[in-house]
Design a protein around this motif. Structure first.
Motif, PDB file in Angstrom:
ATOM      1  N   SER A 174      12.237  -7.108  -4.430  1.00  0.00           N
ATOM      2  CA  SER A 174      11.490  -7.017  -5.687  1.00  0.00           C
ATOM      3  C   SER A 174      10.565  -5.814  -5.629  1.00  0.00           C
ATOM      4  CB  SER A 174      10.671  -8.290  -5.923  1.00  0.00           C
ATOM      5  OG  SER A 174      11.517  -9.414  -6.030  1.00  0.00           O
ATOM      6  N   ALA A 175      10.387  -5.161  -6.770  1.00  0.00           N
ATOM      7  CA  ALA A 175       9.544  -3.972  -6.844  1.00  0.00           C
ATOM      8  C   ALA A 175       8.602  -4.080  -8.032  1.00  0.00           C
ATOM      9  CB  ALA A 175      10.398  -2.712  -6.963  1.00  0.00           C
ATOM     10  N   GLU A 176       7.356  -3.637  -7.832  1.00  0.00           N
ATOM     11  CA  GLU A 176       6.406  -3.517  -8.937  1.00  0.00           C
ATOM     12  C   GLU A 176       6.441  -2.054  -9.383  1.00  0.00           C
ATOM     13  OE1 GLU A 176       1.762  -3.295  -8.988  1.00  0.00           O
ATOM     14  OE2 GLU A 176       2.328  -5.428  -8.948  1.00  0.00           O
ATOM     15  N   GLN A 206       0.811  -1.215   0.000  1.00  0.00           N
ATOM     16  CA  GLN A 206       0.000   0.000   0.000  1.00  0.00           C
ATOM     17  C   GLN A 206       0.847   1.269   0.000  1.00  0.00           C
ATOM     18  OE1 GLN A 206      -3.194  -0.442  -0.458  1.00  0.00           O
ATOM     19  NE2 GLN A 206      -2.886  -2.662  -0.267  1.00  0.00           N
ATOM     20  N   LYS A 207       2.136   1.152   0.229  1.00  0.00           N
ATOM     21  CA  LYS A 207       3.012   2.325   0.305  1.00  0.00           C
ATOM     22  C   LYS A 207       3.693   2.555  -1.039  1.00  0.00           C
ATOM     23  CE  LYS A 207       6.995   4.284   2.745  1.00  0.00           C
ATOM     24  NZ  LYS A 207       6.367   5.622   2.857  1.00  0.00           N
ATOM     25  N   ARG A 208       3.597   3.789  -1.533  1.00  0.00           N
ATOM     26  CA  ARG A 208       4.233   4.142  -2.797  1.00  0.00           C
ATOM     27  C   ARG A 208       5.572   4.824  -2.549  1.00  0.00           C
ATOM     28  NH1 ARG A 208       0.233   6.673  -7.388  1.00  0.00           N
ATOM     29  NH2 ARG A 208      -1.227   4.922  -7.583  1.00  0.00           N
ATOM     30  N   TYR A 209       6.579   4.386  -3.269  1.00  0.00           N
ATOM     31  CA  TYR A 209       7.868   5.067  -3.302  1.00  0.00           C
ATOM     32  C   TYR A 209       7.998   5.723  -4.675  1.00  0.00           C
ATOM     33  CZ  TYR A 209       9.021   2.271   0.830  1.00  0.00           C
ATOM     34  OH  TYR A 209       9.027   1.692   2.076  1.00  0.00           O
ATOM     35  N   GLU A 210       8.288   7.015  -4.688  1.00  0.00           N
ATOM     36  CA  GLU A 210       8.283   7.755  -5.947  1.00  0.00           C
ATOM     37  C   GLU A 210       9.685   8.197  -6.327  1.00  0.00           C
ATOM     38  OE1 GLU A 210       5.521  10.954  -5.647  1.00  0.00           O
ATOM     39  OE2 GLU A 210       3.762   9.627  -5.580  1.00  0.00           O
ATOM     40  N   GLY A 211       9.894   8.369  -7.622  1.00  0.00           N
ATOM     41  CA  GLY A 211      11.175   8.827  -8.135  1.00  0.00           C
ATOM     42  C   GLY A 211      11.015   9.319  -9.560  1.00  0.00           C
TER      43      GLY A 211
END
Length: 396
Positions: A312-314, A255-260
């Motif tokens: 792993s990242a989506e 549920q947590k978004r990491y942005e870049g």
């Protein structure tokens, strides 16, 4: 009497049969009621919409350094453990330095020996120069033989040449001393950067051999910033470019978004590092052709070190986004005679076809720029109630 009742019975049966036939014919001549049609619909919603490219990603440290040993010997002490924070220049390990110390002492002794030889030659040079000066003065007054003058000159020149040779040897000896000092310094392993110790593949007391290759003692990583390597398929890579907004989630925090921001796209797939002959063979056989992926790179702050190496990242690479878009399922859109349209169901259960202009479309949801209003219903599919299975869903 009995005959009369029999005739009456037969007449009644005939009338009954005639009545049944008339009813059947009348029913067949009546217009048949059409079975109602069921519609599967979706409501036009006004909400934010993103069109993005999906990619599988792997997290790596923004900087990862393998700290190796350039000196051979036994590990005398190992000053760090897995997970320790280290600073640049901090001592992390020591290798037994007895061999290097002996080599330095030998080089220093050799340097001193050559310097002593030069000092002795320098003292001789002073004497030979004085003797040559006397011979030069006496020869001018014809008080000495020319042979004695030549001998003094030869001795002086030879001594000067020997001193120059010793000067060169001193330079060489100094180089040997410097090299020995460097080799001694190699027995003290320091961290080349600030970071976290993420691997310690050796043990204290273990012997390492640096003759053929530098053995790794520890690995130090900068975990304050993580780099995400996203595998972008060849079908999608032409749609993306550096500078695009990116966000991702990890398995532990879906549920947590990491942005870049997408920093770079590698120009060649990772398979280019494989043997050239195997690549050629694979490309020549379509049956063996595998999917091609290109790495997209972007960085994300990690001040609390919650993100870890190899997670792993989506990844979602945003191609476009709208804050107040009219959104419908993409399956509701039809392309008929070169025109884009949808079927709209009104409050009276009447269906009309309406042309629309489509904006963002990721083949799952689509933005309608014009042609629809929020709250209207678009038809996804329809069928007759007679075709519906028993206990089926009610029409929408």
């Amino acid at each position: 009497m009995a005959l009369g009742r029999t005739l009456f019975s037969r007449k009644g049966i005939l009338l009954l049969l005639l009545l049944i036939i008339v009813v059947i014919i009348a029913w067949m001549l009546l217009p048949q009621r059409k079975a109602p049609t069921e519609f599967l619909t979706a409501t036009v919603e006004q909400r934010p919409l993103q069109q993005a490219v999906l990619a599988d990603g792997t997290l790596t440290a923004s900087k990862l350094v393998s700290v190796g040993a350039q000196a051979s010997g036994q590990i005398k002490s190992l000053r760090v453990e897995l997970g320790d924070q280290v600073k640049q220049g901090q001592l992390v390990a020591e290798i037994d330095s007895m061999t290097q110390q002996n080599a330095l002492q030998n080089a220093q002794a050799a340097l001193k020996n050559i310097e002593a030889q030069r000092a002795a030659k320098q003292a001789q040079l002073v004497n030979y120069r004085a003797a040559f000066t006397r011979q030069q003065t006496m020869l001018a007054k014809n008080l000495t033989a020319k042979a004695d003058y030549d001998s003094a000159l030869a001795t002086l020149s030879a001594t000067e040449a020997e001193i120059r040779a010793l000067d060169a040897q001193i330079v060489q000896a100094q180089i040997e001393v410097n090299t020995a000092q460097v080799n001694l310094g190699y027995t003290r392993i320091v961290s080349p950067m600030d970071g976290t110790v993420v691997s310690v593949p050796v043990e204290e007391g273990q012997t390492v051999n640096a003759v053929q290759s530098a053995p790794t003692l520890i690995k130090v990583a900068n975990l304050d910033t993580m780099t995400v390597k996203a595998q972008i398929s060849e079908a999608d890579v032409i749609k993306v470019e550096p500078g695009m907004k990116v966000w991702f989630t990890v398995l532990g925090e879906p549920q947590k978004r990491y942005e870049g921001t997408l920093r770079a796209i590698e120009p060649a797939p990772d398979s280019i590092n494989n043997d050239t002959s195997s690549l050629t063979s694979a490309s020549s056989s379509s049956s063996e052709k595998t999917a091609i992926y290109y790495y997209g790179l972007f960085d994300v702050p990690n001040p609390q070190h919650r993100l870890r190496i190899s997670m792993s990242a989506e990844v979602h690479i945003v191609l476009g986004e709208r804050q107040n878009a009219l959104v419908i399922p993409a399956t509701a859109i039809d392309h008929i005679d070169g025109k884009t349209s949808v079927q709209v169901l009104d409050a009276n259960q009447q269906v009309t076809r309406r042309q629309v202009v489509v904006g963002l479309n990721d083949n799952v949801e689509a933005e309608i720029v014009s042609g629809l209003k929020a709250g209207e219903k678009v038809v996804l599919s329809q069928r007759s109630a007679a075709d519906a299975p028993a206990g089926g869903t009610e029409p929408q």
